[in-house]
Every structure is written in structure tokens, then in C-alpha cells.
Scaffold this motif. Sequence first.
Motif, PDB file in Angstrom:
ATOM      1  N   ILE A 157       0.807  -1.213   0.000  1.00 59.70           N
ATOM      2  CA  ILE A 157       0.000   0.000   0.000  1.00 59.70           C
ATOM      3  C   ILE A 157       0.845   1.270   0.000  1.00 59.70           C
ATOM      4  O   ILE A 157       0.492   2.273  -0.635  1.00 59.70           O
ATOM      5  CB  ILE A 157      -0.989  -0.005   1.191  1.00 59.70           C
ATOM      6  CG1 ILE A 157      -1.927   1.212   1.166  1.00 59.70           C
ATOM      7  CG2 ILE A 157      -0.241  -0.091   2.517  1.00 59.70           C
ATOM      8  CD1 ILE A 157      -2.848   1.257  -0.008  1.00 59.70           C
ATOM      9  N   GLU A 158       1.986   1.252   0.667  1.00 55.51           N
ATOM     10  CA  GLU A 158       2.815   2.458   0.698  1.00 55.51           C
ATOM     11  C   GLU A 158       3.381   2.770  -0.684  1.00 55.51           C
ATOM     12  O   GLU A 158       3.425   3.939  -1.091  1.00 55.51           O
ATOM     13  CB  GLU A 158       3.951   2.295   1.707  1.00 55.51           C
ATOM     14  CG  GLU A 158       4.748   3.581   1.918  1.00 55.51           C
ATOM     15  CD  GLU A 158       5.698   3.495   3.092  1.00 55.51           C
ATOM     16  OE1 GLU A 158       6.428   4.475   3.323  1.00 55.51           O
ATOM     17  OE2 GLU A 158       5.716   2.454   3.786  1.00 55.51           O
ATOM     18  N   GLU A 159       3.805   1.738  -1.410  1.00 55.44           N
ATOM     19  CA  GLU A 159       4.291   1.955  -2.772  1.00 55.44           C
ATOM     20  C   GLU A 159       3.152   2.399  -3.680  1.00 55.44           C
ATOM     21  O   GLU A 159       3.317   3.276  -4.535  1.00 55.44           O
ATOM     22  CB  GLU A 159       4.945   0.681  -3.309  1.00 55.44           C
ATOM     23  CG  GLU A 159       6.206   0.280  -2.578  1.00 55.44           C
ATOM     24  CD  GLU A 159       7.268   1.372  -2.631  1.00 55.44           C
ATOM     25  OE1 GLU A 159       7.475   1.962  -3.696  1.00 55.44           O
ATOM     26  OE2 GLU A 159       7.879   1.644  -1.580  1.00 55.44           O
ATOM     27  N   GLY A 160       1.979   1.805  -3.490  1.00 53.93           N
ATOM     28  CA  GLY A 160       0.816   2.236  -4.263  1.00 53.93           C
ATOM     29  C   GLY A 160       0.445   3.672  -3.984  1.00 53.93           C
ATOM     30  O   GLY A 160       0.005   4.406  -4.881  1.00 53.93           O
ATOM     31  N   HIS A 161       0.639   4.083  -2.742  1.00 47.32           N
ATOM     32  CA  HIS A 161       0.348   5.471  -2.368  1.00 47.32           C
ATOM     33  C   HIS A 161       1.306   6.442  -3.052  1.00 47.32           C
ATOM     34  O   HIS A 161       0.887   7.479  -3.571  1.00 47.32           O
ATOM     35  CB  HIS A 161       0.430   5.619  -0.854  1.00 47.32           C
ATOM     36  CG  HIS A 161       0.349   7.025  -0.363  1.00 47.32           C
ATOM     37  ND1 HIS A 161      -0.625   7.916  -0.780  1.00 47.32           N
ATOM     38  CD2 HIS A 161       1.142   7.719   0.512  1.00 47.32           C
ATOM     39  CE1 HIS A 161      -0.442   9.083  -0.178  1.00 47.32           C
ATOM     40  NE2 HIS A 161       0.632   8.990   0.594  1.00 47.32           N
TER      41      HIS A 161
END
Length: 453
Positions: free
Chosen positions: A397-401
Motif C-alpha cells: 500500500i505504501e508503494e501504491g500510495h
Amino acid sequence: MTHFNINRRHFLKGATASLVLSTLGAHAIEFLHPPKAYRVGLIGAGWYGKSDLFRLIQVAPVEVIALADPDRNMLTEAAATVAARQKSGKTPRTYNDYRKMLAENELDIVLIGSPDHWHALQAIDAMKAGAHVYVQKPISVDVLEGEAMVAAARKYKRVVQVGTQRKSTPHLIDAKKNVVDAGLLGKVSHVEMCCYYHMRANGNPPVQAVPEYFDYDMWTGPAPLRPFDGMPHTRWWRTFKEYGNGIMGDMCIHMFDTVRWMLQLGWPERISSTGGIYVQKEGKSNIADTQTAVFEYPDLNAVWQHRTWGTPADPQYPWAFRIYGEKGTLLGSTMQYDFIPQGKGEKIHRDVVYEKEKYPEDEKEPRIELNAAPATRLHMVNFLEAIATNGRPVADIEEGHISTASCILANLSMETGRPLSYDPARRIVKNDKEATALLKRAYRAPWKHPSEA
């Protein structure tokens, strides 16, 4: 936590076998045998939501318990199709309101295939309910939604995989390993990314009555309530800023995320963008038909361009990236990659991997993207491995963010007419109060923005 064993011999037959083992490791498919299969729910039972769900069913012994969608007809069709596809043959429970689905079922995994304006609330609510989440890209429609999603994943200790499955695309895994990581490019100081598909829906349908089988208020949720001018499914909703971030949020995020993964890039230092509606002015669509964006890193610029009109610059790579190194150039897309060396080196070409013989049901599935199916299956395996090991998936999720927010900031740069530098620690645009105020969209009552929770 429920763990399970994927049939190793069955899964490793096919062209992706060596890539699975070399990229995820042999442990990736050595799960503990469970007392029962993972219980799965799907929010958003349209085309791509079902496509993701069917890929999961193909690689894991899951039980689809429930589906939620505000379109009753779509929900009924999806439930029947899922019953025919899953091993148990059971028909999932159906819900108009996803919140009721989460409240009434103990779900281990929730897949989110709803329109972009719903991703943040639904993902966070699913995490609160105890589920791990697979959420389609882009993860959010504003930057602070994304920040809230990352915070929720860490707070509730949930695995969240984002549907940026280029990171699990077999031929692109090969490109990263055998071109980028092998040092064949040398120093990289320029990247170009593009999309020239004519994918911007545009028209002037009249305002009309909402069909009795469709809960338009629920479909709209926290977004502005537009006058109903036809079913919003597929491409119609994507043509409006009310629900997403245009071609930047839909297509740039894939290529930008892929480039960041390959080159190990984090947040850009500065983002600038220009564009607008230059050609297709006749319809209701309010997203840009022409846009250029620059994501700046030290000694490296990554440049995006899209046009929803005219011809592609390179017909072989209409939606693609080009990574320019001092020793050569890497061209990549969902269909292939080419490495072109500087001088007399050896060229490398690889094509997309299909698995039609292994999964013959793919060819009977309506609207399936056959080229993306192996990537999504591998993405699901990576997701399940992260759940089993309490680890982080390849599209965490952090990379997607980072990828999502960077594309949103490009749109905000186009809107404000100036470059923007985002500070993720302080959650502000540096030295720009006006742009900082745009990091959070207003929600339609009674929905509350997750940053206010």
C-alpha cells in the motif's frame, strides 16, 4: 491466521515457473495447510472486480462468501458466475451496501474493484473488519486518502496489495532482473512514459431516470452527485474528475509505478504538469485529453505524455515506458520488452507470457485481458505469501500510495499552473498553502473523509 498450501506441482507448470521461484522464492508457494480456505468478499462486482476474483480462485483454495455492489442486476449475474467458478459451487451472499457485508461476514480477504472514489473508505473499513485487502489502482482520489490508507494498514496490521500488477508481469520481471539489475543500462538519467489509447469516453447523453435496480446514491457515495445520464459502468465514470484522476490516475500510475520499481525510486522531489482539453471539446468529459507531466529525481527526469487523439509515437509501444541509460535503452509494455544496447552489444526481446493451455477457462471469460491474466495470478500469489508470512507484498500500500499520489500531484500542478514538491512527513506541499488545501477533497454528506477519523 489461516494459512494454506497451493498445489506446488500444478502451479509451477507453465512459463512463469522459474519467474515465480526466482522472484518470490520457493517459500512463496509453500503455505501451511489450513483448517479451511480463506473466506473472501468482493466489493465492486463489475468487469475488473470479477476478473481479479477469478484470478484468485485459479491459484488458491478460497471460498467466496459475499459480494457487494449497488447494481442489483450486476450483482445477481456475478453471484451466479462465481458459483460456477468456485470449487464448492456455493452462491455468495449479495449486498447492496458493502458495510453490511463486512458486518455480517467474517472475511479473511476483501477484494476492491469499485470506482476510484470508493477505494479509500472501503479499504479502510475492510481493514477495520479484520480483512487483508487487494485494492485496485489508483488507491485514492486525493493524497490524504492515501495517507490514511497506509496508516490504517499499519495500525491494523493488515496486508494490502495494490493492483499494479506490472510488478508481477513475467516478461517485465525478466527485464528488471536481466537488464536493469544486471547493469546493462548503466547510469539512467531519463525516462519517458506514454499512453496514446483513444480511451477517453465523451458524449452528451441526456439526463434520465435512474433504473430501479441501481442504487445511484450508494454508487456515488462520497463523490459529488452528478445528474444521472446513464449507467456509469466501465469507461463513463472515468471520464469525470468527480470520480477519479483521468488518464493520469488510470494509466500513468501503472507505468510510473513500474519505472519506480525497476529503478528503486521513491517520492519525486518535484512534479510539474501541463495539459487540458485541447481537441475533444464536444462532450461532457472533463478530464484532460492531452497532458505532459515531469517527475523529477536527482539526475533523472521521468516524463509522462498522453493523448486520447491522433496516432501513437510508436505503434509497437502505444502504452509504454522507455528507460534511457548510458549503455542502452529499455522499452517496455504489457505486451513485450526490448533492450537496445549502445554500440555493438546484443539486443534482447521478450514477449508477454500467456497461459491459455494451463487455464483454458480464460478464453471463455467475457472481456478478459489475456495478456494481464498471468500477471494478476502471480500478483495474487505474492499477496497470499505476504499474508502467510506477515510480510509486505511487492505492491504494498505504501508503494501504491507514492505512485498514486504522484499522479494526483501532477494533476494538481496542471490545475495550479506551477511545480509542486510534496513533503510526505508533514503532509503538505512545500511553500504552497493553496496546493496543500487541494490534497484533500470535500466529501458529500454524510460520508466522512478518512483523514478526519
